[in-house]
Design an enzyme around this catalytic site. Structure first.
Site, PDB file in Angstrom:
ATOM      1  N   ASN A 157       0.843  -1.203   0.000  1.00 14.56           N
ATOM      2  CA  ASN A 157       0.000   0.000   0.000  1.00 14.56           C
ATOM      3  C   ASN A 157       0.869   1.240   0.000  1.00 14.56           C
ATOM      4  O   ASN A 157       1.739   1.383   0.865  1.00 14.56           O
ATOM      5  CB  ASN A 157      -0.906   0.016   1.240  1.00 14.56           C
ATOM      6  CG  ASN A 157      -1.983   1.077   1.150  1.00 14.56           C
ATOM      7  OD1 ASN A 157      -2.811   1.037   0.246  1.00 14.56           O
ATOM      8  ND2 ASN A 157      -1.951   2.026   2.056  1.00 14.56           N
ATOM      9  N   GLU A 158       0.660   2.095  -0.974  1.00 15.90           N
ATOM     10  CA  GLU A 158       1.360   3.377  -1.023  1.00 15.90           C
ATOM     11  C   GLU A 158       2.823   3.235  -0.609  1.00 15.90           C
ATOM     12  O   GLU A 158       3.284   3.865   0.344  1.00 15.90           O
ATOM     13  CB  GLU A 158       0.636   4.408  -0.153  1.00 15.90           C
ATOM     14  CG  GLU A 158      -0.776   4.694  -0.631  1.00 15.90           C
ATOM     15  CD  GLU A 158      -1.433   5.894   0.036  1.00 15.90           C
ATOM     16  OE1 GLU A 158      -1.099   6.194   1.191  1.00 15.90           O
ATOM     17  OE2 GLU A 158      -2.291   6.529  -0.605  1.00 15.90           O
ATOM     18  N   GLU A 311      -7.945   5.243  -4.925  1.00 20.06           N
ATOM     19  CA  GLU A 311      -8.469   5.727  -3.646  1.00 20.06           C
ATOM     20  C   GLU A 311      -8.836   7.191  -3.787  1.00 20.06           C
ATOM     21  O   GLU A 311      -8.097   7.964  -4.419  1.00 20.06           O
ATOM     22  CB  GLU A 311      -7.405   5.648  -2.537  1.00 20.06           C
ATOM     23  CG  GLU A 311      -7.176   4.299  -1.950  1.00 20.06           C
ATOM     24  CD  GLU A 311      -6.182   4.382  -0.786  1.00 20.06           C
ATOM     25  OE1 GLU A 311      -6.122   5.441  -0.117  1.00 20.06           O
ATOM     26  OE2 GLU A 311      -5.458   3.404  -0.581  1.00 20.06           O
ATOM     27  N   TRP A 319      -6.826  12.767   8.260  1.00 17.95           N
ATOM     28  CA  TRP A 319      -5.387  12.952   8.498  1.00 17.95           C
ATOM     29  C   TRP A 319      -4.901  14.377   8.302  1.00 17.95           C
ATOM     30  O   TRP A 319      -3.713  14.648   8.452  1.00 17.95           O
ATOM     31  CB  TRP A 319      -4.570  11.981   7.654  1.00 17.95           C
ATOM     32  CG  TRP A 319      -5.070  11.766   6.248  1.00 17.95           C
ATOM     33  CD1 TRP A 319      -5.877  10.738   5.829  1.00 17.95           C
ATOM     34  CD2 TRP A 319      -4.818  12.573   5.086  1.00 17.95           C
ATOM     35  NE1 TRP A 319      -6.152  10.862   4.474  1.00 17.95           N
ATOM     36  CE2 TRP A 319      -5.504  11.977   3.996  1.00 17.95           C
ATOM     37  CE3 TRP A 319      -4.088  13.745   4.857  1.00 17.95           C
ATOM     38  CZ2 TRP A 319      -5.475  12.495   2.697  1.00 17.95           C
ATOM     39  CZ3 TRP A 319      -4.062  14.261   3.565  1.00 17.95           C
ATOM     40  CH2 TRP A 319      -4.745  13.633   2.507  1.00 17.95           C
ATOM     41  N   GLU A 359      -8.487   5.412  11.888  1.00 12.27           N
ATOM     42  CA  GLU A 359      -9.227   6.047  10.801  1.00 12.27           C
ATOM     43  C   GLU A 359     -10.733   6.065  11.076  1.00 12.27           C
ATOM     44  O   GLU A 359     -11.543   6.082  10.154  1.00 12.27           O
ATOM     45  CB  GLU A 359      -8.870   5.374   9.469  1.00 12.27           C
ATOM     46  CG  GLU A 359      -7.411   5.668   9.137  1.00 12.27           C
ATOM     47  CD  GLU A 359      -6.928   5.104   7.804  1.00 12.27           C
ATOM     48  OE1 GLU A 359      -6.097   5.778   7.159  1.00 12.27           O
ATOM     49  OE2 GLU A 359      -7.354   4.004   7.431  1.00 12.27           O
TER      50      GLU A 359
HETATM   51  C1  GLA Z   1      -4.165   6.341   2.201  1.00 13.17           C
HETATM   52  C2  GLA Z   1      -4.068   4.856   2.453  1.00 13.17           C
HETATM   53  C3  GLA Z   1      -5.320   4.258   2.991  1.00 13.17           C
HETATM   54  C4  GLA Z   1      -5.980   5.178   3.972  1.00 13.17           C
HETATM   55  C5  GLA Z   1      -6.254   6.481   3.304  1.00 13.17           C
HETATM   56  C6  GLA Z   1      -6.990   7.455   4.166  1.00 13.17           C
HETATM   57  O1  GLA Z   1      -4.417   6.673   0.910  1.00 13.17           O
HETATM   58  O2  GLA Z   1      -3.642   4.135   1.333  1.00 13.17           O
HETATM   59  O3  GLA Z   1      -4.975   3.042   3.616  1.00 13.17           O
HETATM   60  O4  GLA Z   1      -5.156   5.358   5.072  1.00 13.17           O
HETATM   61  O5  GLA Z   1      -5.040   7.074   2.969  1.00 13.17           O
HETATM   62  O6  GLA Z   1      -7.272   8.637   3.487  1.00 13.17           O
END
Ligand code: GLA
Length: 693
Positions: A157-158, A311, A319, A359
């Site tokens: 992820n990211e 996303e 955040w 979250e």
């Molecule tokens: C990122 C992450 C997600 C989530 C989102 C919240 O993009 O990839 O797992 O934390 O932010 O906005």
């Protein structure tokens, strides 16, 4: 060459536009899953991303595995007609890994270890982490590689982690050895004769850890390249495992747009489709402009082919310090901005709002308040709209305009030893992009090494580090008839970040017909004059300037270098008064502009507008679009989006017909707040047209 659309199209040819969300069923009792699936169906969701943070649930301890729950939810989703983008859970290792193997945890530049209890707590070069990540990836790929619900793989992820630990130091040395071949080569490239930095053994070389004063800039640049490469290695290692067991299913990861920590042109070569995450800030509605630019980066990464918005937020995120909710209608407008710029699907983080965890306050398709809510209703309307746009699925959206961008140059330019921290790379990029945005012209953000032949206009807002052969390719392309606009502080450094000797922009001097000898970051703004507003040829000193313009951050001491060059704007005040601030040069069959300051919007609009016309490109808009209004064209359809709360009037050059309602429009359109129109323009319309308003 890699074709991204094939990966995505293998899914969308069955589903139409994707409408998706991250779904974390492990946070709820199994008994509630059928209800989730009913709500997905009701909203029109046809794909969910599963398992992104499920590692501890799949492998509760080092030698225990539990796939039963995933078997069951996959079966339910499949029965419910919902496809799955299955994630490897490697972004968040379970506590047992960090507890048993603290060396898998990352350390920052000061040597402080980052612990578990959050997520992303791994060091990308940790062999133990990599082994564990490969093991869980392999277990998933073997078990679900041919599962009928699984249509896409989502690696990690990211990806963005960096570590400065000893194991990382070892991998960094190996990377440097491969790059430079010898310690002597490294010492030369890093310029270690400066400040007594010469290395006598490989073991002395470290990541750029906290030091008393400025680091060696090439050391820092190489560490950025190395760290970006590590992230790509993590991706390709998992991808290769997945491919062995799941050869038919496209593999990708979710990128983060203009994320500083990884060179996404490298990722673009290795992913089966481009997936990106984008979060507009509802408290700053103008962030849609950065969104448009980010979507155009995705278009460039995908080489004009469709990509996926992996996303985005249905409403607020959790955040930012102050997390405003989206205005009613903004979800549709934000989402269609991506579709207009080539996305073949829109996904949300997340499907159901968490009631616990970090979250809790993040919006979701299904809020805590349930389905009878504004957000759920708007999401359902979006789901329906996306299926109405199914006819665009798979349609490429190549642009005739390129903006050159290079992570290497970004890293090198924003070095703390530079002349100014106010000539921001992304600020310049946005400044050059905005005149195009205002004319409804979309672009592809591409690497300076990309072939330019399919473009008519190339903008080079700021490429501090520019390889000589890329500069030559640009000049050759202009010579053959291309049109280019080059921004300040470009072509200054070579691949090692060493400054070129001689007058700048050195490797681009022949192209732009102007050279300089000193960068002069401004203490106070200076006025500019447009010398030749109509571009009637040659400088006309003393011609009246239509409006006062100012440069506020940056100026360069320039002089013309070629008889084919003409001054477009001069500095009007300060010690450079009378000298060129912007120049146009005829180069072979084409033309190039060079701008030696942080040009005000009006000057850039003038220059880019002239370049657009010289490149033979036509805008669908009369004049410029009003504030908050976006126009992007895909496969002949104009998406006209109002990102703001005011009614706005737009004048188009042609009549059009609303794609959905069939309602004809004249050239003047009034957009209500958060309106999102999709119009079919031009020729087709004349056929259907019986009476025009
Ligand atoms: C990122 C992450 C997600 C989530 C989102 C919240 O993009 O990839 O797992 O934390 O932010 O906005």
């Amino acid at each position: 060459m890699h074709h991204h659309s094939r990966g995505l199209y293998s899914v969308t040819e069955r589903t139409g536009m994707l409408f998706g969300a991250d779904y974390n069923p492990e946070q709820w009792p199994e008994g509630s899953w059928p209800e989730d699936i009913r709500l997905m169906q009701r909203a029109g969701i046809n794909m969910v991303t599963l398992g992104v943070f499920s590692w501890a649930r799949l492998q509760p301890s080092e030698d225990r595995w539990d796939f039963g729950w995933l078997d069951r939810i996959l079966a339910l989703l499949h029965e419910g007609g919902i496809s799955v983008c299955l994630a490897t859970p490697t972004a968040s290792p379970p506590p047992w890994l960090g507890h048993r193997h603290p060396d898998t945890l990352p350390t920052d530049a000061a040597g402080t270890r980052q612990w578990y209890g959050s997520r992303n707590q791994f060091s990308p070069s940790s062999a133990v982490y990599r082994q564990a990540a490969e093991q869980v990836t392999s277990a998933l790929a073997v078990r679900y590689g041919r599962h009928p619900a699984v249509v896409m793989w989502h690696v990690g992820n990211e990806l963005g982690q960096v570590s400065h630990d000893d194991e990382t130091a070892g991998s960094f040395r190996n990377w440097l050895l491969r790059r430079y071949g010898s310690l002597e080569g490294l010492n030369t490239a890093w310029g270690t004769t400066f400040w007594s930095q010469a290395y006598s053994q490989w073991e002395e070389i470290l990541p750029p850890r906290t030091a008393p004063y400025l680091h060696n800039p090439t050391h820092v640049l190489d560490f950025k390249r190395f760290s970006s490469g590590l992230l790509l290695e993590l991706y390709t290692a998992e991808r290769d495992i997945i491919r062995q067991h799941s050869p038919e299913v496209p593999v990708t990861t979710n990128l983060m747009g203009f994320f500083r920590g990884a060179d996404y042109f490298g990722f673009a070569d290795e992913t089966d489709l481009i997936g990106n995450d984008w979060y507009t800030d509802p408290a700053r509605p103008g962030t849609w402009e950065m969104g448009a630019l980010t979507h155009d980066l995705c278009r460039g990464l995908a080489r004009g082919e469709p990509w996926l918005l992996m996303e985005s937020a249905p409403s607020a995120v959790n955040w930012r310090p102050h997390n405003s909710a989206k205005e009613p209608g903004a979800m549709m407008v934000d989402s269609l901005s991506a579709v207009a710029r080539g996305a073949d699907g829109v996904c949300f983080f997340q499907f159901r709002q968490s009631s616990f965890g970090a979250e809790r306050f993040h919006s979701a398709v299904v809020p805590l308040a349930g389905e009878d809510t504004r957000v759920f209703h708007e999401a359902s309307a979006l789901g329906a709209r996306l299926q109405e746009l199914r006819l665009l699925t798979g349609e490429a959206t190549p642009s005739r305009i390129a903006v050159l961008f290079d992570w290497d140059s970004w890293w090198a330019a924003e070095s703390p030893d530079g002349p100014s921290d106010r000539l921001g790379v992304l600020d310049q990029l946005q400044a050059y992009y905005r005149p195009l945005l205002r004319r409804g012209l979309s672009v592809e953000v591409v690497h300076p090494g990309a072939p330019l032949d399919r473009f008519d206009l190339v903008l080079v807002p700021s490429l501090f580090l520019l390889r000589e052969h890329h500069a030559d390719a640009l000049a050759d392309w202009v010579h053959l008839g291309g049109t280019a606009v080059v921004g300040p502080f470009t072509g200054v450094a070579d691949d090692r970040g060493h400054l070129r000797e001689g007058r700048f922009p050195s490797v681009l001097a022949a192209l732009v017909g102007v050279t300089g000898e000193e960068w002069r970051p401004l203490a106070v703004p200076v006025a500019l004059d447009i010398v030749d507003p109509d571009h009637t040829g040659g400088a006309r000193p003393g011609a009246p300037s239509p409006a006062p313009f100012e440069a506020s951050v940056w100026s360069e001491d320039l002089r013309l270098h070629s008889p084919t060059a003409s001054t477009i704007a001069t500095f009007a005040t300060g010690s450079l008064a009378g000298k060129p601030a912007a120049v146009r040069n005829s180069h072979g069959a084409g033309a190039a502009w060079y701008v030696g300051c942080d040009a005000p919007a009006a000057l850039l609009s003038h220059i880019v507008g002239t370049a657009v016309a010289e490149a033979g490109l036509a805008s669908p808009v009369v004049g410029e679009l009003p504030d908050d209004v976006e126009l992007a064209t895909r496969a002949g359809y104009h998406f006209l989006l109002n990102h703001g709360p005011e009614t706005r009037v737009v004048h188009l050059t042609e009549h059009s017909v609303d794609l959905l309602s069939g309602e004809p429009h004249g050239t003047r359109l009034a957009l209500r707040p958060y309106d999102a129109l999709v119009l079919k323009s031009g020729a087709d319309h004349t056929k259907n047209e019986s009476g025009t308003p």
